[in-house]
Design an enzyme around this catalytic site. Structure first.
Site, PDB file in Angstrom:
ATOM      1  N   GLU A 296       0.833  -1.213   0.000  1.00  0.00           N
ATOM      2  CA  GLU A 296       0.000   0.000   0.000  1.00  0.00           C
ATOM      3  C   GLU A 296       0.867   1.263   0.000  1.00  0.00           C
ATOM      4  O   GLU A 296       0.546   2.254  -0.652  1.00  0.00           O
ATOM      5  CB  GLU A 296      -0.958  -0.028   1.205  1.00  0.00           C
ATOM      6  CG  GLU A 296      -2.021  -1.121   1.056  1.00  0.00           C
ATOM      7  CD  GLU A 296      -2.889  -1.271   2.296  1.00  0.00           C
ATOM      8  OE1 GLU A 296      -2.320  -1.463   3.395  1.00  0.00           O
ATOM      9  OE2 GLU A 296      -4.119  -1.212   2.176  1.00  0.00           O
TER      10      GLU A 296
ATOM     11  N   GLU B  86      -4.019  -9.434   4.198  1.00  0.00           N
ATOM     12  CA  GLU B  86      -4.813  -9.091   5.389  1.00  0.00           C
ATOM     13  C   GLU B  86      -5.948 -10.072   5.660  1.00  0.00           C
ATOM     14  O   GLU B  86      -6.321 -10.318   6.802  1.00  0.00           O
ATOM     15  CB  GLU B  86      -5.380  -7.670   5.250  1.00  0.00           C
ATOM     16  CG  GLU B  86      -4.367  -6.557   5.434  1.00  0.00           C
ATOM     17  CD  GLU B  86      -3.519  -6.279   4.197  1.00  0.00           C
ATOM     18  OE1 GLU B  86      -3.654  -7.013   3.180  1.00  0.00           O
ATOM     19  OE2 GLU B  86      -2.717  -5.337   4.250  1.00  0.00           O
TER      20      GLU B  86
END
Ligand code: NAI
Length: 697
Positions: free
Chosen positions: A105, A125
Site C-alpha cells: 500500500e 490481510e
C-alpha cells in the site's frame, strides 16, 4: 529511527530499516516521514526513492500494534501514504523481496514503482480476518484491473512481481529489474525528476463493464468457501466500491469495513493464532542462536501407519531416509503404501512423476541396525509397548554414532523412561506426529527431563524444515493434545449416558466448527486405540469415573471405519456415518442398567461441556509447565485436532467467553449429579485468573 536516509547525487534514498521484514510500526513510520521532510526541504534533492533495507521491501503493518494507540498514532499509514502522494518531488518505490500488506500500500502511494524480479507481492490481510486498510482495495484494482486485484485480496496469496508486470495494461510496475533495484530506481527517479504532473494511482479510472454480474459470481464462489469468516466477502464489497465510487468515497468504505472487521471474534482469533504460531517456536531457556546438530540422513524404525507417513515428510524435504523393520514383508508393505500415496498425488496432478521418483530415490530400507550407523537422527515408530521400546532403544544406544538424536513417536508412554534405556538420555527426545503423519501439520516435540537444549533446538528447526507446526510439550501422559482429549472423551461419554446420541453430540460440535465430532473422530481413528489406553490408564487410576459406553462398543467389535462399524454403521467402501440401531440399543440398555432417565440436552450445553473439559485440562497443563503458554495449547488443537480456526483454539475461545463465565458454567455442570463434580473443579490457573477478570492470553 527505523529508516535510513542518504542522498545519491540529486536523489534521496529512504530505506525502511526494521528487521526482519521492515514492519511498518510506529518508529518506522516516523523514520519515513522524517526522511520525506528532509528530502523535500533540501533544494539539492530532485526526486526520492523509497526502499527497504535487508531482506524485504516491507512485510506490512506491525500486527503487534493492532488495537494499541501506537497503531493509529501519527503518522499512521494512511497519512504517510497521503504525504507521499502530496510530495512535490517525484517518489519512486524500489520494491524487492517482499512487499506485502501495508508495504504494498505504501508503494502504491508513490508516483512510480520499480520492482526486482522475483519479489513476492501480496495483500494478505484476509488471512488475519481483515481487508487491506490503507487503500489497498481501492488502489490495486486501479493498477491491476478488478479481477486480478480481487483474486489477490480475497486469497491473500503472494504473486511474483514479474508475473504481475506481464498483465496487459498493468500499471503496478513501471519497470522490472534483474540487477540492483535501488540503482535502477535512482536512475529512473532522476529521469522523472522534472516530469509534471506526477502520476497518482488514485487518479486512475477503474473500468469494468458488467461489474455487477462479476461481483455476484465472486460472492457466490467466495461465500461458499469462507463459511465461518466474514472478511473474504467484505473484500468483494470493498473492491466493488472501487468500481462504483469516487476514490475518496471508496476509501471511506474500505475504512468502515476494516474497522468493523478489526473487532470481530474471527479476526481476533486469526490474529491470536498468527502470534501463537510465532510464539510456539520460542523456548524460554533455549536461546535462538543455540548451535544445531547437522541432520543430513535420518532413520525411521517401523514401517507401519506412522513410520511410512513420517518418512514421507523427510523425503518431501529432500532428506535421505533409511527405514528399518523386523521382517521384509512388513517393509514391502510399508513402502508399497508410501508409493501408493505418492501415486495418488501424481494422479491428482499435485505431484510430478519425476518428483515421485526423486523422493522414493532418497529412501533405502534395511532389516539390520548396522545400516543406521551413518544416520544423524532416528525416529522410532514401533508398537506402543514399553517392552518393545526398551529393546529398540537399547539397540539404538549400541549402534548409533555419538551425537545422533534418538527420537520416539510414542503417543502415551513415558519418554523419560524410554530415555533411561540408553546411556545418553540427553540425546533422547519425543517427536509425536499425528496421523496421517504426512498430512497433519502438528508435531509435538516432547522434551524429556534430560533432553539437551541443542537436541531440542535441532528438532524444532528440523520440524520447521519438514513444514510442521512444532509445539514443545513436557512429559505427561498423552502430552498436551491427548491428555486434554481424554477429558473431552470422558465428557462425551457422560453425555451419552444422560440422554444424548452420538449424532447429536457430533452435530453440535460440527456446528460449533470442529472438523469432526468426537464419535465420528473415534470411528476414524479406531475406537480400539482408546480402549487399549483406558485399560492401562484406568487400571492404574481406578477412582477415575468414566462412562463405559465406549468399552461396550469395543466389546461388540465395533472399532470404527476399519471394521465397518463403530458409533455409526458404514457401507463398505464408503465413509458416510449412518446412525446405528445397534448402538442406540446398546446405549439405552446401558442407561437402563444405570437407572438413568434420558433428558434432552441442549446443543450449547454439549459444546460447553466438551470445550470447557479441554480448557480446564489445558489450564492445568500450562500451570504445570507442560505447555509453555496457553497459546501453545491453542496451536496443538488447531493444527492437530481440527479445532475451528475462527474460534482461535480452546483457550482463546474461553478468553472470548470470559473466564468468569467459564467458571460459572463449570459450577453448573458440577451440580449435575450424573456428571462428575470432581471433574469440574476449576484448574488452579483458571481459579486464579477468573475472579481477577484476567484471560489466558
Ligand atoms: P503400526 O502397528 O501400524 O506399526 C508399527 C510397525 O512397527 C509395524 O510395521 C511393526 O512391524 C514394526 N515393529 C514392531 N516392532 C518392531 C521392532 N522391534 N523393530 C522394528 N520394527 C518393529 O503402529 P503405528 O500406529 O504406526 O504406531 C507406531 C507408534 O506411533 C506407536 O508408538 C504409537 O503410539 C505411535 N503413534 C501412533 C499414532 C496413530 O494414530 N496410529 C499417532 C501418533 C503416534
Amino acid at each position: 529511527m527505523s529508516a535510513k536516509y542518504e542522498t545519491r547525487g540529486d536523489v534521496a534514498v529512504i530505506s525502511l530499516d526494521n528487521p526482519p521484514v521492515n514492519g511498518l510500526g510506529y518508529v518506522t513510520r516516523v523514520g519515513i516521514a522524517e526522511g520525506l521532510d528532509k528530502a523535500l526541504a533540501d533544494p539539492a534533492v530532485k526526486a526520492i526513492v523509497v526502499t527497504g533495507a535487508g531482506k524485504a521491501f516491507s512485510g506490512g503493518a506491525d500486527i503487534r500494534e493492532f488495537g494499541s494507540p501506537k497503531s493509529t498514532a501519527e503518522p499512521n499509514l494512511l497519512s504517510l501514504i497521503a504525504a507521499l502522494e502530496a510530495s512535490t518531488k517525484p517518489t519512486v518505490a524500489a520494491v524487492h523481496s517482499v512487499a506485502m500488506g501495508g508495504g504494498l500500500e505504501l508503494a502504491l502511494g508513490c508516483h512510480y514503482r520499480v520492482a526486482a524480479a522475483g519479489a513476492q507481492i501480496a495483500l494478505p490481510e484476509v488471512k488475519i480476518g481483515l481487508i487491506p486498510g490503507a487503500g489497498g482495495t481501492q488502489r490495486l484494482p486501479r493498477v491491476l484491473g478488478v479481477e486480478t486485484a480481487l483474486n489477490m485480496i480475497v486469497s491473500g496469496e503472494p504473486v511474483k512481481s514479474e508475473l504481475l508486470a506481464k498483465q496487459p495494461g498493468q500499471k503496478l510496475f513501471d519497470k522490472i529489474v534483474e540487477g540492483d533495484v535501488v540503482d535502477t530506481a535512482v536512475a529512473y527517479a532522476r529521469e522523472k525528476a522534472d516530469v509534471r504532473p506526477m502520476p497518482l494511482v488514485r487518479n486512475l479510472k477503474v473500468e469494468y463493464p458488467n461489474a455487477d454480474a462479476y461481483f455476484q459470481f465472486a460472492r457466490n464462489t467466495v461465500g461458499a468457501m469462507s463459511r465461518n469468516f466474514p472478511a473474504p466477502l467484505k473484500c468483494i464489497d470493498a473492491v466493488a466500491a472501487s468500481t462504483k465510487l469516487k476514490f475518496d468515497d471508496g476509501m471511506k468504505v474500505e475504512r468502515e469495513i476494516f474497522m468493523a472487521l478489526m473487532v470481530t471474534p474471527e479476526s481476533k482469533a486469526l490474529r491470536h493464532l498468527f502470534m501463537a504460531e510465532r510464539a510456539a517456536s520460542k523456548i524460554a531457556d533455549v536461546p535462538a542462536d543455540t548451535p544445531l546438530r547437522n541432520i543430513n540422513k535420518i532413520a525411521v524404525i517401523g514401517a507401519g501407519t506412522m513410520g511410512g507417513g513420517i518418512a514421507m515428510n523427510f523425503l518431501n524435504a529432500g532428506i535421505l531416509v533409511v527405514m528399518l523393520e523386523m521382517k521384509q514383508d512388513a517393509l514391502d508393505k510399508g513402502i508399497g503404501i508410501m508409493r501408493k500415496n505418492y501415486e495418488a498425488q501424481v494422479k491428482k496432478g499435485k505431484l510430478k512423476q519425476d518428483k515421485l521418483d526423486e523422493r522414493m530415490g532418497l529412501l533405502s530400507t534395511t532389516l539390520k541396525y548396522d545400516d543406521l550407523k551413518d544416520t544423524d537422527l532416528v525416529i522410532e515408530a514401533v508398537f506402543e509397548d514399553m517392552g518393545v521400546k526398551e529393546q529398540v532403544f537399547k539397540t539404538l544406544d549400541e549402534v548409533m554414532k555419538p551425537g545422533a538424536i534418538l527420537a520416539s513417536n510414542t503417543s502415551t508412554l513415558d519418554l523419560d523412561k524410554i530415555a533411561s534405556f540408553t546411556k545418553r538420555p540427553e540425546d533422547v527426545i519425543g517427536m509425536h506426529f499425528f496421523s496421517p503423519a504426512n498430512v497433519m501439520k502438528l508435531l509435538e516435540v516432547v522434551r524429556g527431563k534430560k533432553t539437551a537444549k541443542d537436541v531440542l533446538a535441532t528438532v524444532m528447526a528440523l520440524g520447521k524444515k519438514i513444514k510442521k507446526t512444532c509445539v514443545v510439550s513436557g512429559v505427561t501422559d498423552g502430552f498436551i493434545g491427548n491428555r486434554m482429549i481424554e477429558q473431552y472423551s470422558r465428557q462425551a461419554g457422560f453425555l451419552l449416558e444422560e440422554g444424548a446420541t452420538p449424532e447429536q453430540v457430533d452435530k453440535a460440535m460440527e456446528k460449533f466448527g470442529m472438523a469432526m465430532g468426537p464419535f465420528r473422530m473415534g470411528d476414524l481413528a479406531g475406537n480400539d486405540v482408546g480402549w487399549y489406553i483406558r485399560k492401562r490408564r484406568y487400571v492404574e487410576k481406578p477412582d477415575i469415573r468414566y462412562s463405559k459406553t465406549a468399552d461396550l462398543l469395543c466389546e461388540l467389535g465395533r472399532f470404527g471405519q476399519k471394521t465397518g462399524a463403530g458409533w455409526y454403521d458404514y457401507v463398505p467402501g464408503k465413509r458416510d456415518a449412518m446412525p446405528s440401531k445397534v448402538v442406540t440399543d446398546m446405549i439405552e440398555k446401558h442407561r437402563a442398567d444405570l437407572g438413568i432417565t434420558a433428558r434432552k440436552i441442549p446443543d450449547e450445553e454439549i459444546v460447553h461441556r466438551l470445550v470447557y473439559a479441554l480448557v480446564n485440562e489445558g489450564a492445568k497443563i500450562v500451570d504445570e509447565g507442560i505447555a509453555q503458554r496457553a497459546s501453545d495449547v491453542d496451536m496443538v488443537y488447531i493444527t492437530g485436532y481440527g479445532f475451528p480456526m475462527h474460534r482461535g483454539g480452546p483457550m482463546n475461545y474461553a478468553d472470548t467467553q470470559g473466564l468468569f463465565n467459564v467458571v460459572q458454567a463449570m459450577k453448573r455442570f458440577a451440580a449435575n449429579p450424573l456428571d462428575d463434580a470432581g471433574f469440574w473443579k476449576p484448574a488452579p490457573l483458571l481459579a486464579r485468573l477468573a475472579p481477577e477478570g484476567k484471560s489466558f492470553s
